[in-house]
Design an enzyme around this catalytic site. Structure first.
Site, PDB file in Angstrom:
ATOM      1  N   LYS A 212      -0.872  26.068   9.234  1.00 29.37           N
ATOM      2  CA  LYS A 212      -0.579  26.667  10.563  1.00 29.37           C
ATOM      3  C   LYS A 212      -1.887  27.753  10.480  1.00 29.37           C
ATOM      4  CE  LYS A 212       3.382  28.404   9.168  1.00 29.37           C
ATOM      5  NZ  LYS A 212       3.641  27.735   8.007  1.00 29.37           N
TER       6      LYS A 212
ATOM      7  N   ARG B 172      11.342  31.941  13.210  1.00 24.08           N
ATOM      8  CA  ARG B 172      11.646  31.080  11.938  1.00 24.08           C
ATOM      9  C   ARG B 172      13.054  30.934  11.979  1.00 24.08           C
ATOM     10  NH1 ARG B 172       6.805  32.604   8.738  1.00 24.08           N
ATOM     11  NH2 ARG B 172       7.270  31.808   6.715  1.00 24.08           N
TER      12      ARG B 172
ATOM     13  N   ARG C 274      -3.977  28.231  -3.087  1.00 20.58           N
ATOM     14  CA  ARG C 274      -4.585  28.996  -1.984  1.00 20.58           C
ATOM     15  C   ARG C 274      -5.192  30.175  -2.867  1.00 20.58           C
ATOM     16  NH1 ARG C 274      -1.048  30.270   3.010  1.00 20.58           N
ATOM     17  NH2 ARG C 274       0.479  30.866   1.425  1.00 20.58           N
TER      18      ARG C 274
ATOM     19  N   ARG D  47      -1.827  35.154  -3.372  1.00 20.56           N
ATOM     20  CA  ARG D  47      -0.816  35.891  -2.758  1.00 20.56           C
ATOM     21  C   ARG D  47       0.527  35.863  -3.765  1.00 20.56           C
ATOM     22  NH1 ARG D  47       0.315  33.636   3.396  1.00 20.56           N
ATOM     23  NH2 ARG D  47       2.419  33.454   2.462  1.00 20.56           N
TER      24      ARG D  47
ATOM     25  N   ARG E 209      10.701  29.485  -0.766  1.00 22.26           N
ATOM     26  CA  ARG E 209      10.555  29.533   0.491  1.00 22.26           C
ATOM     27  C   ARG E 209      10.725  28.159   1.142  1.00 22.26           C
ATOM     28  NH1 ARG E 209       4.402  30.920  -0.556  1.00 22.26           N
ATOM     29  NH2 ARG E 209       4.098  30.778   1.555  1.00 22.26           N
TER      30      ARG E 209
HETATM   31  P1  AP5 Z   1      -2.382  27.867   5.089  1.00 25.72           P
HETATM   32  O1  AP5 Z   1      -3.305  27.538   6.545  1.00 25.72           O
HETATM   33  O2  AP5 Z   1      -2.706  29.151   4.666  1.00 25.72           O
HETATM   34  O3  AP5 Z   1      -1.015  27.441   5.417  1.00 25.72           O
HETATM   35  P2  AP5 Z   1       0.133  28.085   6.309  1.00 25.72           P
HETATM   36  O4  AP5 Z   1       0.734  26.956   7.020  1.00 25.72           O
HETATM   37  O5  AP5 Z   1      -0.520  29.294   7.309  1.00 25.72           O
HETATM   38  O6  AP5 Z   1       1.147  28.641   4.915  1.00 25.72           O
HETATM   39  P3  AP5 Z   1       1.627  30.056   4.728  1.00 25.72           P
HETATM   40  O7  AP5 Z   1       2.080  29.891   3.347  1.00 25.72           O
HETATM   41  O8  AP5 Z   1       0.802  31.051   5.255  1.00 25.72           O
HETATM   42  O9  AP5 Z   1       2.923  29.944   5.765  1.00 25.72           O
HETATM   43  P4  AP5 Z   1       4.293  30.744   5.401  1.00 25.72           P
HETATM   44  O10 AP5 Z   1       4.865  30.242   6.684  1.00 25.72           O
HETATM   45  O11 AP5 Z   1       4.989  30.358   4.299  1.00 25.72           O
HETATM   46  O12 AP5 Z   1       3.718  32.440   5.385  1.00 25.72           O
HETATM   47  P5  AP5 Z   1       3.658  33.451   6.092  1.00 25.72           P
HETATM   48  O13 AP5 Z   1       2.687  34.362   5.965  1.00 25.72           O
HETATM   49  O14 AP5 Z   1       4.088  33.064   7.645  1.00 25.72           O
HETATM   50  O15 AP5 Z   1      -2.980  26.630   4.085  1.00 25.72           O
HETATM   51  C1  AP5 Z   1      -2.250  26.606   2.791  1.00 25.72           C
HETATM   52  C2  AP5 Z   1      -3.503  26.189   2.081  1.00 25.72           C
HETATM   53  O16 AP5 Z   1      -3.694  24.850   2.075  1.00 25.72           O
HETATM   54  C3  AP5 Z   1      -4.939  26.903   2.137  1.00 25.72           C
HETATM   55  O17 AP5 Z   1      -5.331  27.218   0.858  1.00 25.72           O
HETATM   56  C4  AP5 Z   1      -5.640  26.075   2.723  1.00 25.72           C
HETATM   57  O18 AP5 Z   1      -7.053  26.283   2.589  1.00 25.72           O
HETATM   58  C5  AP5 Z   1      -5.060  24.632   2.306  1.00 25.72           C
HETATM   59  N1  AP5 Z   1      -5.199  23.869   3.541  1.00 25.72           N
HETATM   60  C6  AP5 Z   1      -5.153  23.860   4.920  1.00 25.72           C
HETATM   61  N2  AP5 Z   1      -5.103  22.672   5.644  1.00 25.72           N
HETATM   62  C7  AP5 Z   1      -5.743  21.765   4.600  1.00 25.72           C
HETATM   63  C8  AP5 Z   1      -6.045  20.570   5.057  1.00 25.72           C
HETATM   64  N3  AP5 Z   1      -5.783  19.894   6.038  1.00 25.72           N
HETATM   65  N4  AP5 Z   1      -6.162  20.074   3.816  1.00 25.72           N
HETATM   66  C9  AP5 Z   1      -6.359  20.500   2.319  1.00 25.72           C
HETATM   67  N5  AP5 Z   1      -6.003  21.709   2.280  1.00 25.72           N
HETATM   68  C10 AP5 Z   1      -5.726  22.379   3.668  1.00 25.72           C
HETATM   69  O19 AP5 Z   1       5.020  34.416   5.470  1.00 25.72           O
HETATM   70  C11 AP5 Z   1       5.125  34.611   4.508  1.00 25.72           C
HETATM   71  C12 AP5 Z   1       6.457  35.453   4.389  1.00 25.72           C
HETATM   72  O20 AP5 Z   1       6.530  36.578   5.191  1.00 25.72           O
HETATM   73  C13 AP5 Z   1       7.725  34.819   4.421  1.00 25.72           C
HETATM   74  O21 AP5 Z   1       8.254  34.213   3.396  1.00 25.72           O
HETATM   75  C14 AP5 Z   1       8.851  35.916   5.046  1.00 25.72           C
HETATM   76  O22 AP5 Z   1       9.114  36.609   3.926  1.00 25.72           O
HETATM   77  C15 AP5 Z   1       7.927  36.795   5.982  1.00 25.72           C
HETATM   78  N6  AP5 Z   1       7.899  36.416   7.225  1.00 25.72           N
HETATM   79  C16 AP5 Z   1       6.913  35.807   7.859  1.00 25.72           C
HETATM   80  N7  AP5 Z   1       7.209  35.545   9.209  1.00 25.72           N
HETATM   81  C17 AP5 Z   1       8.635  35.824   9.361  1.00 25.72           C
HETATM   82  C18 AP5 Z   1       9.497  35.465  10.290  1.00 25.72           C
HETATM   83  N8  AP5 Z   1       9.065  35.059  11.505  1.00 25.72           N
HETATM   84  N9  AP5 Z   1      10.689  35.830  10.211  1.00 25.72           N
HETATM   85  C19 AP5 Z   1      11.070  36.459   8.746  1.00 25.72           C
HETATM   86  N10 AP5 Z   1      10.527  36.587   7.747  1.00 25.72           N
HETATM   87  C20 AP5 Z   1       9.134  36.349   8.122  1.00 25.72           C
END
Ligand code: AP5
Ligand code: ZN
Length: 214
Positions: A13, A88, A127, A160, A171
């Protein structure tokens, strides 16, 4: 254009949002990034959120809804926005609908990205992010030129806290239980655009553009 990027942790994402910012000139709103900044700055919200995030659990709805409502009211969101990692839960999705409708706006597309669990684990465990500028790398799929050093700003790369395997598994479970129901939710409103997240970053971007510009 008002977009939501929906999908499990590690599906890409954030990576895709960065490309969409450049293309459409609209900001990315990542609740994860905003919460991580609050944790780093030791704000009251960050102190409250840290325990949930380290455990791979969701931060309470009222906290994240407040963050997004405040952010959407800023002027750079007037031409549109890319929500990454929000909503979410069904509660967050209902709240978003209310906030936007009060502002006379609505979501145009919900891009739902998916890849299999084995790939998610590989993407998340490999990552690395830049401590200085936030750029995201992958040890195998998108490595920096020099191990551990950001290409863009020479900052130090780190893993991270929630990208350790045990936390990742939680997660993914939380995603299945609390976030996956949003797929049917948005399908019901005719907004869902499903995209296969497997393939090159540019290939996935092309598939997203096909879906949202059709
Ligand atoms: P990346 O693009 O970083 O993936 P992502 O989908 O953004 O993953 P996240 O882990 O950031 O999502 P998340 O939803 O768990 O975390 P968030 O920060 O929102 O890609 C991942 C890896 O793959 C990278 O190394 C990239 O280079 C590689 N990659 C990408 N595309 C690729 C491809 N096509 N081929 C190969 N490799 C590729 O949330 C973290 C925490 O915050 C949550 O657990 C929760 O505690 C809290 N939080 C955040 N939002 C909320 C909410 N709305 N409600 C409640 N709690 C929340
Ligand atoms: Zn950097």
């Amino acid at each position: 254009m008002n977009l939501i990027l929906l999908g499990p942790p590690g599906v890409g994402k954030g990576t895709q949002a960065k490309l969409l910012i450049d293309r459409f000139g609209i900001p990315q709103i990542s609740t994860g990034d905003i919460l991580r900044a609050a944790v780093k700055d030791l704000t009251p919200m960050g102190v409250k959120a840290k325990g949930f995030m380290d455990a791979g659990a969701l931060v309470p709805d009222e906290v994240v809804i407040g963050i997004v409502e405040e952010r959407l009211a800023q002027s750079d969101c007037a031409p549109g926005f890319i929500l990454d990692g929000f909503p979410r839960t069904v509660g967050q999705a209902d709240a978003l609908k209310g906030v936007l409708s009060r502002q006379g706006r609505a979501i145009d597309h919900v891009v739902s990205l998916s890849v299999d669990q084995q790939e998610l684990l590989k993407r998340l465990t490999g990552r690395r992010a830049c401590a200085k500028c936030g750029a995201v790398y992958h040890v195998e799929f998108a490595p920096p030129k020099v191990v551990g050093v950001c290409d863009a700003c020479a900052g130090e790369l780190y893993q991270r806290e929630d990208d350790k395997e045990a936390t990742i598994l939680n997660r993914l479970k939380v995603y299945d239980e609390q976030t996956a129901p949003l797929i049917a939710y948005y399908q019901g409103f005719g907004l869902l655009r499903s995209v296969d997240g497997l393939g090159t970053v540019d290939g996935v971007q092309g598939a997203i553009l096909t879906q949202i510009q059709a």
